[in-house]
Design an enzyme around this catalytic site. Sequence first.
Site, PDB file in Angstrom:
ATOM      1  N   LYS A  70       0.831  -1.207   0.000  1.00  0.00           N
ATOM      2  CA  LYS A  70       0.000   0.000   0.000  1.00  0.00           C
ATOM      3  C   LYS A  70       0.865   1.256   0.000  1.00  0.00           C
ATOM      4  CE  LYS A  70      -3.704  -2.561   2.194  1.00  0.00           C
ATOM      5  NZ  LYS A  70      -4.408  -2.929   3.439  1.00  0.00           N
TER       6      LYS A  70
ATOM      7  N   GLN B   5      -4.764  -1.412   9.684  1.00  0.00           N
ATOM      8  CA  GLN B   5      -4.507  -2.682   9.022  1.00  0.00           C
ATOM      9  C   GLN B   5      -5.017  -3.847   9.869  1.00  0.00           C
ATOM     10  OE1 GLN B   5      -3.181  -3.253   5.877  1.00  0.00           O
ATOM     11  NE2 GLN B   5      -3.790  -5.366   6.288  1.00  0.00           N
TER      12      GLN B   5
ATOM     13  N   ASP C  12     -11.291   2.721   4.042  1.00  0.00           N
ATOM     14  CA  ASP C  12     -11.542   1.288   3.897  1.00  0.00           C
ATOM     15  C   ASP C  12     -13.025   0.996   3.692  1.00  0.00           C
ATOM     16  OD1 ASP C  12      -9.552  -0.555   3.600  1.00  0.00           O
ATOM     17  OD2 ASP C  12      -9.263  -0.947   5.730  1.00  0.00           O
TER      18      ASP C  12
END
Length: 292
Positions: free
Chosen positions: A51, A95, A118
């Site tokens: 990422k 994460q 997200d």
Amino acid sequence: MILMSGAEVAESLERRLKDEVGALRGRGCEPTLAVLLVGDNPASQSYVRAKLKTAERVGIHTRHFELPQSVTQAELLERVRELNGDRQVHGILCQLPLPAHLNAEEAVQQIAPLKDVDGLTAASMGLLALGAPRFIPCTPAGILEMLRFYRLPVAGKTAVVIGRSNIVGRPISILLSQRDWNATVMLCHSKSQHLAEWTRRADLLVAAVGIPEFVTGDMVREGAVVVDVGINRVPDPGRPKGYRLCGDVNHDQVAPKCLALTPVPGGVGPMTVTMLMDNTVKAARLQQGLAP
């Protein structure tokens, strides 16, 4: 058969994102993504590296926070609250998975709705269910982009989704049923009775069940489009790393029957990362009150 390369689609989208980031910078806004990584999970570390590299390629500024395995829930929530209040940060990624002693759901729901890149907060999921999504969860968003890129017909087709997680299965089933896509959707899972009878009806089959090579050749109809979301490590002593990567679909059995299929690796994975960047750019625009 069409092999739907996530890397090819991601490369195309990254070119557009570079231009959009450049335009935002020209208007005094530097899109910034904050990444929270807790502990030393090797898979999570690998995902975060991917990422960060993608963000660098498209010009998104990142702030990477590595928190120790021993971090408390209160400390994690406080860090999220600090980032919520930082006007220089446009997107926050926590994460997953988190270490077992932490409440991941509480941490995710603490993220400010306008920074939820997200797409997993209650606010984002609620808007998605209402047909007015702000931030679509990254993997479902990537799947839709791949279908669009390869011009695969969905409207009026029967779509079967295996898997009901809030990250993939549930949101993609909702999105495919909405007016932009107009599929007839069946949401199944590993406990569904007579599952193969449902999957054999699918013009579009999305496998997101998290079980290696769960979908076999006898479960797929001729001419189906199959999207394999899974990424599993299967022990294989004959390989240098002692394992091989495979999806939730048995590709050797399924590929000969498909109109189109996503590979593993190199299919949905690259798209998930790219759509995180797309959401970050969108978040920066929203927070700055800037039109596209």
